[in-house]
Design a protein around this motif. Sequence first.
Motif, PDB file in Angstrom:
ATOM      1  N   LEU A   1      -3.369 -40.833 -16.361  1.00 48.83           N
ATOM      2  CA  LEU A   1      -4.394 -41.317 -15.633  1.00 48.83           C
ATOM      3  C   LEU A   1      -3.883 -41.869 -14.111  1.00 48.83           C
ATOM      4  O   LEU A   1      -2.914 -42.787 -14.453  1.00 48.83           O
ATOM      5  CB  LEU A   1      -5.273 -42.304 -16.189  1.00 48.83           C
ATOM      6  N   THR A   2      -3.964 -41.023 -13.097  1.00 48.03           N
ATOM      7  CA  THR A   2      -3.565 -41.546 -11.964  1.00 48.03           C
ATOM      8  C   THR A   2      -4.530 -42.613 -11.129  1.00 48.03           C
ATOM      9  O   THR A   2      -5.583 -41.989 -11.005  1.00 48.03           O
ATOM     10  CB  THR A   2      -3.164 -40.548 -10.796  1.00 48.03           C
ATOM     11  N   ILE A   3      -4.136 -43.735 -10.745  1.00 46.70           N
ATOM     12  CA  ILE A   3      -5.173 -44.729 -10.275  1.00 46.70           C
ATOM     13  C   ILE A   3      -4.292 -45.192  -8.752  1.00 46.70           C
ATOM     14  O   ILE A   3      -3.199 -45.445  -8.472  1.00 46.70           O
ATOM     15  CB  ILE A   3      -5.088 -45.913 -10.897  1.00 46.70           C
TER      16      ILE A   3
ATOM     17  N   LEU B   1      -9.057 -49.525 -15.572  1.00 46.41           N
ATOM     18  CA  LEU B   1      -8.026 -49.133 -14.586  1.00 46.41           C
ATOM     19  C   LEU B   1      -6.685 -50.187 -14.440  1.00 46.41           C
ATOM     20  O   LEU B   1      -5.792 -49.584 -14.019  1.00 46.41           O
ATOM     21  CB  LEU B   1      -8.540 -48.747 -13.389  1.00 46.41           C
ATOM     22  N   GLY B   2      -6.904 -50.977 -15.234  1.00 46.78           N
ATOM     23  CA  GLY B   2      -5.650 -52.157 -15.557  1.00 46.78           C
ATOM     24  C   GLY B   2      -5.978 -53.284 -14.543  1.00 46.78           C
ATOM     25  O   GLY B   2      -5.758 -53.457 -13.432  1.00 46.78           O
TER      26      GLY B   2
ATOM     27  N   VAL C   1      -9.636 -42.142  -9.046  1.00 52.64           N
ATOM     28  CA  VAL C   1      -8.619 -41.987 -10.333  1.00 52.64           C
ATOM     29  C   VAL C   1      -8.965 -40.375 -10.305  1.00 52.64           C
ATOM     30  O   VAL C   1      -9.494 -39.626  -9.921  1.00 52.64           O
ATOM     31  CB  VAL C   1      -9.434 -42.491 -11.747  1.00 52.64           C
TER      32      VAL C   1
ATOM     33  N   GLY D   1      -8.401 -43.286 -20.184  1.00 59.24           N
ATOM     34  CA  GLY D   1      -7.168 -43.685 -20.278  1.00 59.24           C
ATOM     35  C   GLY D   1      -6.526 -44.635 -21.334  1.00 59.24           C
ATOM     36  O   GLY D   1      -5.494 -45.243 -20.967  1.00 59.24           O
TER      37      GLY D   1
ATOM     38  N   CYS E   1      -3.691 -42.744 -22.326  1.00 63.72           N
ATOM     39  CA  CYS E   1      -2.855 -42.076 -21.311  1.00 63.72           C
ATOM     40  C   CYS E   1      -1.665 -43.110 -20.754  1.00 63.72           C
ATOM     41  O   CYS E   1      -1.746 -43.966 -20.988  1.00 63.72           O
ATOM     42  CB  CYS E   1      -4.074 -41.634 -20.155  1.00 63.72           C
TER      43      CYS E   1
ATOM     44  N   ARG F   1      -0.798 -44.392 -17.679  1.00 68.54           N
ATOM     45  CA  ARG F   1      -1.226 -44.782 -16.283  1.00 68.54           C
ATOM     46  C   ARG F   1      -0.062 -44.978 -15.272  1.00 68.54           C
ATOM     47  O   ARG F   1       0.874 -45.601 -15.436  1.00 68.54           O
ATOM     48  CB  ARG F   1      -1.759 -46.528 -16.507  1.00 68.54           C
TER      49      ARG F   1
ATOM     50  N   TYR G   1       0.477 -45.389 -11.216  1.00 67.76           N
ATOM     51  CA  TYR G   1      -0.297 -46.205  -9.894  1.00 67.76           C
ATOM     52  C   TYR G   1       0.211 -45.555  -8.623  1.00 67.76           C
ATOM     53  O   TYR G   1       1.489 -45.975  -8.197  1.00 67.76           O
ATOM     54  CB  TYR G   1      -0.074 -47.535  -9.964  1.00 67.76           C
TER      55      TYR G   1
END
Length: 373
Positions: A15-17, A48-49, A243, A363, A366, A368, A370
Amino acid sequence: MDQKEISLRGAGAILTIDLAAIVANWQTLQAVSGTECGAVVKADAYGLGLHPVVKALYEAGCRTFFVAHAFEGAEVRALAPEAIIYVLNGVRPAQEYTFAAHNLRPVLNSVPEVEDWGQYCATSHKRAPDGSLLKAGLRIDTGVNQLGLKLYDLERVDHLSPLFDVTLLLSQLVTADDSIADRQIEAFDKIRARYPGVPASLANSAAIFLDNNPPLYDLVRPGYALYGGNPVPGRPNPMRPVVRLDAHIIQVRVLEPGHSVGVERLWKARGPRRVIMVAAGLADGIPSGLTDNEKHVGGKALIQGTLCPYVSDIAMDYSVIDVSDATYLERGEMVELLGKTVTIDDFAAMANVSGYEILSNLGRRCHRRYQPL
């Protein structure tokens, strides 16, 4: 509250944020609203954190945060020492000390909550860090009929007003009906008159962009739009995408005509087909409604520039995608399931669920990452 870090090598999906996009969205929402813009960071910042999202927004200048629970507020306090932090679900019995210890402000939603908070403030002798009274917000129910205080409730607790400082009045619009919204604004203004000088907040993400231009008062509190969700459904999204979800291919399989896929046999090949199993399933936030079958047109993933349908039932740990129209793929390659082309809102519409559900469930298993999308 942040999830245990899952390594890039060990994860089935990534998961790219884009934190810069979250900050840019916050700046856009502040510019559009023309007033102070807070940030709703409950539920691990919509999945998303919490830590990286709060840190990025705080460094960008955000000074008011909203969470659902006191434990979330305590985490935000450690990251944002000078911020104002409201806890939307209010204060439960015997929880008052946590609010005072971390300088959190409960959003009081009922008469018993107001009474409990007032009693705690009166008997504990606790004070805010600057020596002033402890603070709280009041949620006003103007027509949503969920959490909140009615006018007659406020009349019952007026005698408690000197025990703590009311620092925010908030409510929420029924955004689907302008006539109801007008009545809500009228009711909200009537209650605001009882609290002169107290800041007010009525607008979430969608209300900031309503065509009837409702009053935005002193503070807006977006959540979904910060994270790339479209606050104006049916129109171009003014928010930057935040995302992207990529998953590993576990297996490639060639099917003969008539072969079905999955235990429910929801889909059959109408000709020679090539499918892939990717390492993202129900436990990773992939909704079951994405399946394409005879009764339902499901979702699609962007595979090498081609939109390819999900077939079969979504399993706990993987999904099946028909890639017959894409170029050759191999086990171990990564494919994009969600991103700039298939957006959060597209993904949600395909599965007939809300974008909030998609975001908050993504996620968990996943890795993560960033970085910019």
